[in-house]
Structures are given as structure tokens and as C-alpha cells.
Motif scaffolding. Structure first.
Motif, PDB file in Angstrom:
ATOM      1  N   VAL A   1     -14.680  21.499  88.753  1.00 20.60           N
ATOM      2  CA  VAL A   1     -14.456  20.750  87.520  1.00 20.60           C
ATOM      3  C   VAL A   1     -13.596  19.534  87.860  1.00 20.60           C
ATOM      4  CG1 VAL A   1     -13.538  20.821  85.174  1.00 20.60           C
ATOM      5  CG2 VAL A   1     -14.601  22.870  86.164  1.00 20.60           C
ATOM      6  N   THR A   2     -14.040  18.345  87.427  1.00 21.18           N
ATOM      7  CA  THR A   2     -13.410  17.096  87.851  1.00 21.18           C
ATOM      8  C   THR A   2     -12.974  16.259  86.649  1.00 21.18           C
ATOM      9  OG1 THR A   2     -15.587  16.012  87.918  1.00 21.18           O
ATOM     10  CG2 THR A   2     -14.779  17.004  89.974  1.00 21.18           C
ATOM     11  N   VAL A   3     -12.240  15.191  86.946  1.00 22.12           N
ATOM     12  CA  VAL A   3     -11.825  14.258  85.900  1.00 22.12           C
ATOM     13  C   VAL A   3     -12.976  13.269  85.673  1.00 22.12           C
ATOM     14  CG1 VAL A   3     -10.097  12.574  85.181  1.00 22.12           C
ATOM     15  CG2 VAL A   3      -9.412  14.531  86.573  1.00 22.12           C
ATOM     16  N   GLY A   4     -13.900  13.668  84.826  1.00 24.21           N
ATOM     17  CA  GLY A   4     -15.103  12.880  84.585  1.00 24.21           C
ATOM     18  C   GLY A   4     -16.097  13.003  85.727  1.00 24.21           C
ATOM     19  N   GLY A   5     -17.322  12.596  85.454  1.00 25.66           N
ATOM     20  CA  GLY A   5     -18.322  12.599  86.514  1.00 25.66           C
ATOM     21  C   GLY A   5     -17.988  11.617  87.611  1.00 25.66           C
ATOM     22  N   SER A   6     -17.244  10.560  87.287  1.00 28.74           N
ATOM     23  CA  SER A   6     -16.908   9.545  88.285  1.00 28.74           C
ATOM     24  C   SER A   6     -16.073  10.109  89.422  1.00 28.74           C
ATOM     25  CB  SER A   6     -16.161   8.380  87.623  1.00 28.74           C
ATOM     26  OG  SER A   6     -16.983   7.720  86.694  1.00 28.74           O
ATOM     27  N   GLU A   7     -15.136  11.007  89.098  1.00 26.30           N
ATOM     28  CA  GLU A   7     -14.358  11.606  90.179  1.00 26.30           C
ATOM     29  C   GLU A   7     -15.253  12.450  91.082  1.00 26.30           C
ATOM     30  OE1 GLU A   7     -10.916  14.679  91.583  1.00 26.30           O
ATOM     31  OE2 GLU A   7     -11.666  14.859  89.535  1.00 26.30           O
ATOM     32  N   ALA A   8     -16.189  13.163  90.484  1.00 28.91           N
ATOM     33  CA  ALA A   8     -17.105  13.993  91.273  1.00 28.91           C
ATOM     34  C   ALA A   8     -17.918  13.135  92.238  1.00 28.91           C
ATOM     35  CB  ALA A   8     -18.033  14.783  90.347  1.00 28.91           C
ATOM     36  N   ILE A   9     -18.374  11.961  91.781  1.00 32.22           N
ATOM     37  CA  ILE A   9     -19.114  11.048  92.654  1.00 32.22           C
ATOM     38  C   ILE A   9     -18.236  10.606  93.811  1.00 32.22           C
ATOM     39  CG2 ILE A   9     -20.167   8.752  92.771  1.00 32.22           C
ATOM     40  CD1 ILE A   9     -20.977   9.225  89.774  1.00 32.22           C
ATOM     41  N   ASP A  10     -17.028  10.173  93.497  1.00 28.19           N
ATOM     42  CA  ASP A  10     -16.096   9.693  94.527  1.00 28.19           C
ATOM     43  C   ASP A  10     -15.804  10.786  95.551  1.00 28.19           C
ATOM     44  OD1 ASP A  10     -14.170   7.893  95.739  1.00 28.19           O
ATOM     45  OD2 ASP A  10     -12.612   9.077  94.773  1.00 28.19           O
ATOM     46  N   LEU A  11     -15.546  11.994  95.079  1.00 27.61           N
ATOM     47  CA  LEU A  11     -15.236  13.102  95.987  1.00 27.61           C
ATOM     48  C   LEU A  11     -16.414  13.420  96.898  1.00 27.61           C
ATOM     49  CD1 LEU A  11     -13.392  15.601  93.592  1.00 27.61           C
ATOM     50  CD2 LEU A  11     -12.351  14.233  95.409  1.00 27.61           C
ATOM     51  N   ALA A  12     -17.610  13.451  96.330  1.00 29.57           N
ATOM     52  CA  ALA A  12     -18.790  13.771  97.130  1.00 29.57           C
ATOM     53  C   ALA A  12     -18.994  12.748  98.238  1.00 29.57           C
ATOM     54  CB  ALA A  12     -20.021  13.848  96.229  1.00 29.57           C
ATOM     55  N   VAL A  13     -18.860  11.471  97.885  1.00 31.71           N
ATOM     56  CA  VAL A  13     -19.060  10.411  98.877  1.00 31.71           C
ATOM     57  C   VAL A  13     -17.974  10.502  99.953  1.00 31.71           C
ATOM     58  CG1 VAL A  13     -19.074   7.911  99.248  1.00 31.71           C
ATOM     59  CG2 VAL A  13     -20.267   8.887  97.276  1.00 31.71           C
ATOM     60  N   ARG A  14     -16.724  10.663  99.551  1.00 29.94           N
ATOM     61  CA  ARG A  14     -15.629  10.714 100.527  1.00 29.94           C
ATOM     62  C   ARG A  14     -15.748  11.914 101.467  1.00 29.94           C
ATOM     63  NH1 ARG A  14      -9.729   9.996  98.381  1.00 29.94           N
ATOM     64  NH2 ARG A  14     -10.412  10.640  96.314  1.00 29.94           N
ATOM     65  N   CYS A  15     -16.243  13.023 100.943  1.00 36.62           N
ATOM     66  CA  CYS A  15     -16.326  14.220 101.775  1.00 36.62           C
ATOM     67  C   CYS A  15     -17.535  14.219 102.709  1.00 36.62           C
ATOM     68  CB  CYS A  15     -16.363  15.476 100.886  1.00 36.62           C
ATOM     69  SG  CYS A  15     -14.770  15.839 100.114  1.00 36.62           S
ATOM     70  N   LEU A  16     -18.531  13.407 102.412  1.00 40.66           N
ATOM     71  CA  LEU A  16     -19.743  13.380 103.235  1.00 40.66           C
ATOM     72  C   LEU A  16     -19.809  12.195 104.195  1.00 40.66           C
ATOM     73  CD1 LEU A  16     -22.458  14.426 100.620  1.00 40.66           C
ATOM     74  CD2 LEU A  16     -21.758  15.739 102.625  1.00 40.66           C
ATOM     75  N   ILE A  17     -19.195  11.091 103.820  1.00 41.00           N
ATOM     76  CA  ILE A  17     -19.428   9.837 104.544  1.00 41.00           C
ATOM     77  C   ILE A  17     -18.307   9.532 105.531  1.00 41.00           C
ATOM     78  CG2 ILE A  17     -19.756   7.355 104.290  1.00 41.00           C
ATOM     79  CD1 ILE A  17     -22.103   9.198 103.359  1.00 41.00           C
TER      80      ILE A  17
END
Length: 390
Positions: A97-113
Motif C-alpha cells: 500500500v503506497t502514497v498514491g499510485g505515483s509512489e508505487a510507480i516511483d518505487l517500482a522503477v527505482r527497484c528495477l532500474i
């Protein structure tokens, strides 16, 4: 005297400010201006959701939750995803559970890239994907979708952009700003290209409930073999009219969700507790409220689409989200010029298409998350503007 410019991170300095907010800020200073610029529902959050939030406060439930979110909410997210899309997730290990969908996008990109990894981004699309990629030291690779393809990503376009550095594909459907959707067959075609690769997919499905086709929305993780390579991002802002509650979530493989939770843990701790209790009620009992809002959006969609076509502007029919993306090339103005002149002369704010990528040049984004009365007034002013400048 301190030279602050020298202190700033170079990547942060190169990121442009959001093209969406520019015209929103301008219209807020004008009297009698109408904005079709912001993608925010004009509906109040359904009462039962607000009541659940209020009740949690009255009961003193104001403490931190688990980093990944309340277990009851994670269970409801999994129940909802199973019920709506027939995809099963483990609430203990595959939900954050994240602070909006935007945080989820940021986290996914940072953890993969990692540095030099390529991220494929169909455009026009939401403004945050490129900056998130840049901040993660990745390389954003735009894929220009076309009006003649209904702004859908084709398998041929995808194949042409894949290299040995490709790490992630972002699938932003239903799409902001175009309103385009991908059918199940479209997604099957994309899956065919991805099978046998190690390319991950970030499927941003924040507008999943706002789909106006008989088929409805297809979650990319539903497609055979895709769940293991997909991070689904969704949230409560659009479907449940909960923008200010700032709550979203990510679903995905346990190893990736664990990594995302680790970053979330240090940067955020946990999402807002009151919002989480409210969201439990949203997922349990608010299908009818969502259906009513979607019916009204669909009425507005038809109305604004007809309005633009009647004034002689070419306009692709959007089948998702709450935006139209009319073409203004016939007026011989850039998207920025059109929006600035429209605001100056008729006090109507819309967003230039190039804010969503270079392929958006020649278009503007108009939101129909406003009342029919506001849309009607705006359309009359835009019609007057178009006639004057044709």
C-alpha cells in the motif's frame, strides 16, 4: 554567498516542471475561468468511505500501520483483484500500500532500474514515467503511439524498440491523456513479444474502472504467463474519487514487492492510516457508487466528444479514463500556443499535448471530470475560439 545551483543534483535540474500544473496554476489566478485541465473527479468521496475514515479517527486509530499497509486492506485489495480480474495475490507478500499510485510507480522503477537500463514508455502518456526513469539513472525510450492505431501500443512498435538493454516496459492503459484502451487481444499480442525475455512490465491501471467498452478492462497480469513479470499499479483516486486521501497500491512478485517495501519503509514508513481504513470500506461496499460515477462519466464523454467534432476538430473516441485528446493541427498553432491563447482570450484552461511526450504535439488534453454545465460552457468558448482562428 552560497551558489545553490551548484549544490543541486544535476538530474533534478534537468527535469522540467509538470506541463499539467502550469495551466492549473494560471487559471487559479483568473476570475470566471473554466478549467478542463486537471484529472480529478468532481464527485465527493462516497459517504460510506468518508464515514469509515471519520469512525477510525473517533476510535483513535491514528497510529502507524505495518510498512506494507493494514493487513485487512491488503486482503481486501486481493479479494477485489480476484473478484474483478480473476488474478490471485498473496496479501502477506505480494501487496504494498503506497502514497498514491505515483509512489508505487516511483518505487517500482527505482527497484528495477540500474544505470543504463532502458525503460520503454508508450507516448503520449502520464508525465511521471520519464522523470522517474531519469532519477533512477535509467534511459527512457519513448514509443510513439499513433491516432490511426487508436493510440494503442502495437506489437510491431514494441519489437522495434527492444534492445539488450531493455529492462522494463510501462503499459499505461487506460491511458492518460488519450483515453485509449488495450483490448485483451491487444495485450495478448504484447505478451507474445515479451515471452522468452527477462523484460518486466509496470502496468499502470489506475483508470481500470473507468472503461466504457462492453468487454471492460483486462488486467495485464490476467494474460497467460504475464503475472510473474508484471507489477500492477492501481489506487483509489480515480475510481473512488479519493484524490486527496493519497492512497494507491502495487501488486507483484514477492521478491520485487519486498524490495519496494524496503524503499517505502525508509522514505515513507507507512501510508496514511485514516485513508487505509476508508479504503477498506471502498473495496468492500462501494461498487454501486463507482458504477454510478462511471455512468455519469460516460454521458460526459459522449457529450464532449460530440462537441469537439461539431466544431470541426478531429477527435479520437476515448474508451477509458476521463479525457479527450482533440487534434488542433488545423489551426496552425503549436499545442502550447493554442492553450495559452485559449486561456488569454476565452479563459478556458486545457493542457498541451506535448506535456505528455513529443508525439502529443498538435493535440490538447481536456478532462471531462467536470459537470455537464461546466463542459457545455467551456465548449461554447472553445468553439468561438476555433471559429475566430480557423
Amino acid at each position: 554567498m552560497i551558489d545553490y545551483e551548484k549544490l543541486l543534483n544535476d538530474k533534478v535540474k534537468t527535469i522540467p516542471p509538470s506541463g499539467i500544473r502550469k495551466f492549473f496554476d494560471l487559471v487559479s489566478t483568473m476570475n470566471d475561468a473554466i478549467s478542463l485541465g486537471v484529472g480529478e473527479p468532481d464527485f465527493n468521496t462516497p459517504w460510506s468511505i468518508r464515514e469509515a475514515g471519520i469512525y477510525s479517527l473517533e476510535k483513535g486509530k491514528t497510529f502507524y500501520t505495518a510498512n506494507a499497509g493494514l493487513m485487512e486492506l491488503r486482503e481486501e485489495i486481493c479479494n477485489y483483484t480476484q473478484r474483478k480480474y480473476n488474478v490471485s495475490y498473496n496479501p502477506k507478500t505480494e501487496v504494498l500500500v503506497t502514497v498514491g499510485g505515483s509512489e508505487a510507480i516511483d518505487l517500482a522503477v527505482r527497484c528495477l532500474i540500474s544505470k543504463g537500463d532502458e525503460v520503454l514508455i508508450p507516448e503520449p502518456s502520464f508525465v511521471c514515467y520519464k522523470p522517474c526513469t531519469t532519477l533512477a539513472n535509467g534511459i527512457a525510450v519513448p514509443i510513439e503511439t499513433r491516432e490511426e492505431d487508436n493510440f494503442r501500443l502495437t506489437k510491431e512498435q514494441l519489437q522495434s524498440k527492444i534492445t539488450d538493454k531493455t529492462k522494463l516496459l510501462i503499459l499505461p492503459y487506460p491511458n492518460n491523456p488519450t483515453g485509449a484502451v488495450m483490448t485483451r487481444q491487444d495485450l495478448e499480442d504484447i505478451a507474445e513479444v515479451l515471452r522468452g525475455t527477462d523484460i518486466m512490465v509496470l502496468s499502470d491501471e489506475i483508470y481500470s474502472e473507468l472503461t466504457y467498452t462492453p468487454e471492460g478492462h483486462t488486467c495485464f497480469a490476467e494474460i497467460d504467463g504475464m503475472k510473474e513479470r508484471t507489477i500492477v499499479v492501481n489506487g483509489f483516486s480515480k475510481a473512488f474519487a479519493m484524490t486527496g486521501w493519497r492512497l494507491g497500491y502495487a501488486l507483484g512478485p514477492d521478491v520485487i514487492i519486498k524490495a519496494m517495501t524496503k524503499v517505502h519503509q525508509y522514505g515513507i514508513m507507512s501510508s496514511p492510516t485514516t485513508s487505509q481504513f476508508a479504503a477498506i470500506e471502498a473495496m468492500k461496499n462501494c461498487d454501486r457508487d463507482v458504477d454510478e460515477m462511471v455512468r455519469e462519466y460516460n454521458n460526459r464523454r459522449r457529450y464532449i466528444l460530440e462537441g469537439f467534432r461539431n466544431m470541426g476538430l478531429s477527435c479520437f473516441e476515448p474508451l477509458g479514463a476521463f479525457y479527450v485528446f482533440p487534434c488542433i493541427k488545423s489551426l496552425n498553432m503549436t499545442s502550447e500556443e493554442f492553450c495559452q491563447k485559449l486561456l488569454d482570450e476565452e479563459k478556458v484552461a486545457v493542457v498541451p499535448g506535448n506535456a505528455f511526450g513529443e508525439s502529443g504535439e498538435g493535440f490538447v488534453r481536456c478532462s471531462y471530470a467536470y459537470s455537464i454545465e461546466s463542459i457545455d460552457k467551456a465548449l461554447k468558448r472553445i468553439d468561438r475560439f476555433v471559429k475566430k482562428h480557423k
